[in-house]
Design a protein around this motif. Structure first.
Motif, short mmCIF file in Angstrom:
data_model
loop_
_atom_site.label_atom_id
_atom_site.label_comp_id
_atom_site.label_asym_id
_atom_site.label_seq_id
_atom_site.Cartn_x
_atom_site.Cartn_y
_atom_site.Cartn_z
N PRO A 109 42.51 64.75 41.36
CA PRO A 109 41.78 64.20 42.51
C PRO A 109 40.44 63.57 42.12
CG PRO A 109 42.63 66.40 43.02
CD PRO A 109 42.85 66.18 41.55
N ALA A 110 39.81 64.10 41.08
CA ALA A 110 38.51 63.57 40.67
C ALA A 110 38.60 62.15 40.14
CB ALA A 110 37.89 64.48 39.61
N ARG A 111 39.79 61.73 39.70
CA ARG A 111 39.96 60.38 39.15
C ARG A 111 40.50 59.39 40.18
NH1 ARG A 111 40.09 60.05 33.53
NH2 ARG A 111 41.71 58.44 33.54
N ALA A 112 40.64 59.85 41.42
CA ALA A 112 41.19 58.97 42.46
C ALA A 112 40.31 57.75 42.69
CB ALA A 112 41.36 59.75 43.76
N VAL A 113 38.99 57.92 42.55
CA VAL A 113 38.07 56.79 42.77
C VAL A 113 38.39 55.62 41.83
CG1 VAL A 113 36.33 57.63 41.13
CG2 VAL A 113 35.64 56.17 43.04
N MET A 114 38.99 55.90 40.67
CA MET A 114 39.32 54.85 39.72
C MET A 114 40.44 53.95 40.23
SD MET A 114 39.14 57.20 36.28
CE MET A 114 39.44 55.83 35.15
N VAL A 115 41.22 54.44 41.18
CA VAL A 115 42.35 53.68 41.73
C VAL A 115 41.88 52.76 42.86
CG1 VAL A 115 44.70 53.88 42.63
CG2 VAL A 115 43.79 55.67 41.16
N GLY A 116 40.73 53.09 43.45
CA GLY A 116 40.26 52.38 44.64
C GLY A 116 40.17 50.87 44.49
N PRO A 117 39.50 50.34 43.47
CA PRO A 117 39.39 48.87 43.37
C PRO A 117 40.73 48.16 43.30
CG PRO A 117 37.76 49.93 41.95
CD PRO A 117 38.65 51.03 42.46
N MET A 118 41.71 48.73 42.59
CA MET A 118 43.01 48.09 42.51
C MET A 118 43.73 48.14 43.86
SD MET A 118 45.36 46.39 41.11
CE MET A 118 44.70 46.23 39.46
N LEU A 119 43.67 49.28 44.54
CA LEU A 119 44.29 49.37 45.86
C LEU A 119 43.68 48.35 46.82
CD1 LEU A 119 44.66 53.23 46.38
CD2 LEU A 119 46.47 51.58 45.88
N ARG A 120 42.37 48.21 46.74
CA ARG A 120 41.72 47.26 47.63
C ARG A 120 42.17 45.83 47.34
NH1 ARG A 120 38.18 46.74 51.39
NH2 ARG A 120 37.01 44.80 51.58
N GLN A 121 42.27 45.49 46.06
CA GLN A 121 42.71 44.14 45.71
C GLN A 121 44.12 43.87 46.23
OE1 GLN A 121 43.76 41.49 41.77
NE2 GLN A 121 42.44 43.27 41.52
N LEU A 122 45.00 44.84 46.07
CA LEU A 122 46.38 44.67 46.54
C LEU A 122 46.42 44.50 48.05
CD1 LEU A 122 47.97 47.37 44.24
CD2 LEU A 122 48.42 44.92 44.11
N GLN A 123 45.60 45.29 48.75
CA GLN A 123 45.56 45.19 50.20
C GLN A 123 45.04 43.82 50.63
OE1 GLN A 123 43.02 48.56 50.87
NE2 GLN A 123 44.57 49.98 50.14
N GLU A 124 43.97 43.35 50.02
CA GLU A 124 43.37 42.07 50.41
C GLU A 124 44.31 40.90 50.14
OE1 GLU A 124 39.70 41.93 48.26
OE2 GLU A 124 38.57 42.86 49.91
N ARG A 125 45.09 41.00 49.05
CA ARG A 125 45.98 39.89 48.69
C ARG A 125 47.36 40.03 49.33
NH1 ARG A 125 45.28 39.13 42.25
NH2 ARG A 125 46.61 37.32 42.66
N GLY A 126 47.57 41.10 50.09
CA GLY A 126 48.83 41.26 50.81
C GLY A 126 50.02 41.55 49.91
N ILE A 127 49.78 42.16 48.76
CA ILE A 127 50.86 42.40 47.79
C ILE A 127 51.49 43.77 48.05
CG2 ILE A 127 51.39 42.67 45.34
CD1 ILE A 127 48.90 40.89 44.79
N PRO A 128 52.80 43.83 48.31
CA PRO A 128 53.45 45.13 48.50
C PRO A 128 53.22 46.02 47.28
CG PRO A 128 54.92 43.35 49.12
CD PRO A 128 53.75 42.71 48.45
N HIS A 129 52.93 47.30 47.52
CA HIS A 129 52.69 48.19 46.38
C HIS A 129 53.11 49.62 46.70
CE1 HIS A 129 49.03 47.87 48.82
NE2 HIS A 129 48.67 49.07 48.42
N LEU A 130 53.58 50.27 45.64
CA LEU A 130 53.96 51.66 45.68
C LEU A 130 53.00 52.43 44.78
CD1 LEU A 130 56.66 49.71 45.18
CD2 LEU A 130 57.86 51.84 45.68
N LEU A 131 52.93 53.72 45.00
CA LEU A 131 52.08 54.58 44.18
C LEU A 131 52.97 55.54 43.41
CD1 LEU A 131 48.99 54.92 43.82
CD2 LEU A 131 49.09 56.71 45.53
N PHE A 132 52.76 55.64 42.09
CA PHE A 132 53.49 56.58 41.26
C PHE A 132 52.48 57.52 40.61
CE2 PHE A 132 55.50 57.97 37.25
CZ PHE A 132 56.68 58.51 37.76
#
Length: 675
Positions: A109-132
């Motif tokens: 959980p402490a490293r979740a913040v590292m995923v934030g910028p990529m998730l935001r980029q995917l959301q802004e660009r409308g790119i479908p994404h899954l989390l593994f």
């Protein structure tokens, strides 16, 4: 259930933070597809991805790794994108042409913040994404804790598609929340179907209800069924999942272990059933279905043996080797394979292939048999770190500039500049980013270079005015040289620049010599008494004299330089340093750290506020001397788990005095003495 129509070839990017296991996941996916006979390990340097010497030396991805495979009769191109923030431009470009992204992260959980910028980029660009969520085969936090931390950095709801089956602290399988079937992992093989363990029944029921309620937010019929306590058939749930994923409304979450083959085939099945095909992706990007054949470049490579290769996704029609393309000819077509690019005669809709020798096209450009309007493409990232480079061997300067131009074409986040001080400056995303570029100069182009910090573009100006006389007189037989000028030198307001005027009367300096006087003045201003270019002053030609035979443009130019050389030290020269306006973006629990970084670098805080449309982030605005910027990104990333960044632009010149100025001037004198 009706048979599923096979999709056209699809493409999925593997993205996520450094060390999350993307390269290992690529290896596991290829092995599960039967594309490779056995899995290699990153630590052994034996993986399909990271095959380059720079990647293997550091055991990190430094460029995208392409590989095609087939799963259950359908073709896929998987692209492992670098996780290091210093190579994120590569991921940004690849995401422009894929159907979906698999965001790979660790269960911490402490490293979740590292995923934030990529998730935001995917959301802004409308790119479908899954989390593994990778690496769940060891002891560690419960999945619920990890999911809660990840949801805090995602604007889209994260929907758990399965719940883990544990034996002690080890995850040994999962229960699918749609089919309600349980499976036990078998390394290297398909999972075994088993009975749902009694101990997990309650957890499964809660998680499944949560999944259905989130899907019902986008499906009125499902909402009515749930309100009436009617369980929807699995086929309807699968349909909702695929539709909502394609519409960028939800983020399905899976887990497993790429190293131990846990959950890999489950992920492949989800990709196969839920990810939209290239036709839907083309519509999302605004590409019409009708028209001439069309492909878009997502990566450029200058390969030693094949020359320039342009990796591109085909959106319409097909392309054949040796085909004419807008005045040129396609020379070579290759499909990315685990063993390296494989030559092919033709590529069609959905395929991602390497096109040979398209010399005039850059990343983001379109390949077509006739001119077509450009498509939107993300702007390159702004540079954050710089080094001044010089060839080790004398005479290699032109070769060095050409090689760097090719590297900048491969990676648009590299920027090449020629500085005011004659330096070749390479700018990029960080120290490792530039060191990899330097290593490529050696390995690909046989160019050794030296690297150092670029010279800060200091300037100098004056505080007081003076009037100075300059005369150049030389007699050496025949025509001599004679020029005579009187100049008024005066300071101007900061930012006003240089101004030259003349007030001569009576023809004491003939009109045709006045431009030469101005040229002599401007030549001097390139290097003032402190050793730096001079700004913000006026020079007025007021008096002078000439000789009818010996005067010339060169003589008056020299006289003006003599006057400036003697007059400028009398004007109280002062050093000016460039000050940048810097906007630092950090998670809000790191805002105080960012402010301390600014004040510790002679900076001036201008304030901070919540970053616009970015939940949980702040933007700190400040003025920072350019001299304090060289390793700012290194310190910022070290204090923010790698996610902090900044943007900058020149704002103004500021007077600098005392010991700081003394050190700068002394260093400049030493540098000029060495030259």
């Amino acid at each position: 259930m009706t048979a599923r129509t096979p999709s056209a070839p699809r493409a999925a990017a593997l993205v996520g933070p450094f060390a999350s296991g993307k390269t290992t996941l690529l290896e596991a996916l290829l092995f599960a597809c039967g594309a490779i006979p056995r899995k290699g390990r990153v630590r052994d340097g034996a993986t399909v991805g990271d095959a380059g010497p720079e990647a293997r030396a550091r055991q990190i991805s430094v460029e995208p790794n392409f590989a095609t495979a087939s799963y259950l009769g359908e073709s896929w191109c998987f692209i492992d994108c670098p996780g290091s923030v210093e190579f994120q431009q590569e991921a940004i470009n690849i995401l422009g042409v894929v159907d979906a992204a698999v965001v790979v992260c660790e269960p911490d959980p402490a490293r979740a913040v590292m995923v934030g910028p990529m998730l935001r980029q995917l959301q802004e660009r409308g790119i479908p994404h899954l989390l593994f969520i990778n690496k769940v085969d060891g002891p560690g936090p419960r999945l619920a804790e990890t999911l809660e931390a990840l949801q805090a950095v995602s604007e889209r709801p994260l929907l758990l598609r399965e719940v883990p089956i544990r034996e002690g602290e080890t995850v040994t399988g999962y229960v699918d929340l749609v089919s309600e079937r349980a499976y036990r992992y078998r390394p290297g093989q398909a999972s075994d179907l088993i009975r749902v363990p009694d101990a997990i029944g309650g957890e499964k029921g809660v998680a499944r209800q949560d999944l259905l309620e989130h899907l019902a937010d986008f499906d009125d019929e499902l909402m009515e069924a749930l309100l009436e306590d009617v369980q929807p058939p699995p086929a309807d749930i699968y349909q909702d999942l695929a539709r909502d994923l394609a519409d960028n409304l939800i983020v399905p979450v899976f887990f497993g272990s790429a190293e131990a083959d846990g959950g890999i085939r489950r992920l492949l099945k989800a990709l196969r059933h839920d990810v939209p095909g290239p036709e839907a992706t083309a519509r999302r990007l605004g590409i019409a279905a009708e028209g001439p054949a069309l492909a878009q470049i997502c990566k450029t490579v200058h390969a030693p043996h094949t020359g320039k290769l342009s990796y591109a996704r085909v959106w319409r029609g097909s392309f054949a080797d040796n085909q004419s393309l807008g005045g040129g000819r396609l020379s070579g077509l290759y499909l990315p394979a685990p063993t390296g690019p494989a030559k092919t005669a033709r590529v069609g809709l959905g395929e991602l292939a390497a096109f040979g020798r398209l010399e005039t096209l850059a990343t983001g450009g379109l390949i077509a048999p006739e001119p077509v309007p450009p498509l939107p493409w993300p702007a390159p990232l702004g540079p954050l770190f710089a080094l001044a480079l010089a060839a080790e061997k004398k005479g290699d300067d032109v070769k060095l500039a050409g090689a760097l131009t090719k590297l900048c074409e491969e990676d648009p986040s590299l920027v090449l500049e020629h500085s005011d001080f004659g330096e070749l400056v390479l700018r990029g995303q960080g120290e490792i980013h530039l060191m990899v570029a330097i290593e490529r100069l050696k390995s690909r182009f046989n160019l050794g270079v030296t690297a150092r910090k670029p010279t800060v573009p200091y300037r100098e100006t004056i505080r007081k005015a003076t009037t100075i006389h300059g005369r150049h007189k030389k007699q050496s037989g025949g025509h001599g040289q004679f020029g005579d000028v009187t100049l008024d030198i005066a300071p101007r307001p900061r930012g006003a620049g240089f101004e030259f005027r003349e007030t001569v009367v009576g023809g004491v300096v003939p009109r045709h010599y006045i431009p030469a006087v101005e040229q002599g003045v401007t030549d001097y201003l390139v290097r003032g008494p402190l050793g730096f270019p001079v700004v913000d002053l006026s020079v007025t030609l007021t008096q002078g004299s000439y000789h009818a035979v010996d005067s010339s443009d060169m003589a008056f130019k020299t006289a003006a330089r003599i006057a400036m050389t003697e007059g400028m030290p009398q004007c109280e020269p002062v050093l000016l340093e460039p000050v940048l306006l810097v906007e630092i973006a950090v998670p809000n629990d790191c805002t105080a750290k960012a402010q301390r970084i600014v004040t510790g670098r002679r900076g001036q805080l201008l304030g901070y506020d919540a970053k616009a449309d970015w939940r949980g982030w702040d933007q700190v605005n400040a003025y920072l001397p350019q001299a304090e910027m060289d390793d700012l990104i290194v310190e910022l990333r070290s204090l923010t788990m790698g996610v902090g960044t900044f943007a900058w632009k020149f704002d103004h010149l500021q007077e600098v005095n005392g010991r700081v100025a003394e050190k700068v001037i002394e260093a400049r004198r030493e540098a000029l003495a060495e030259d």
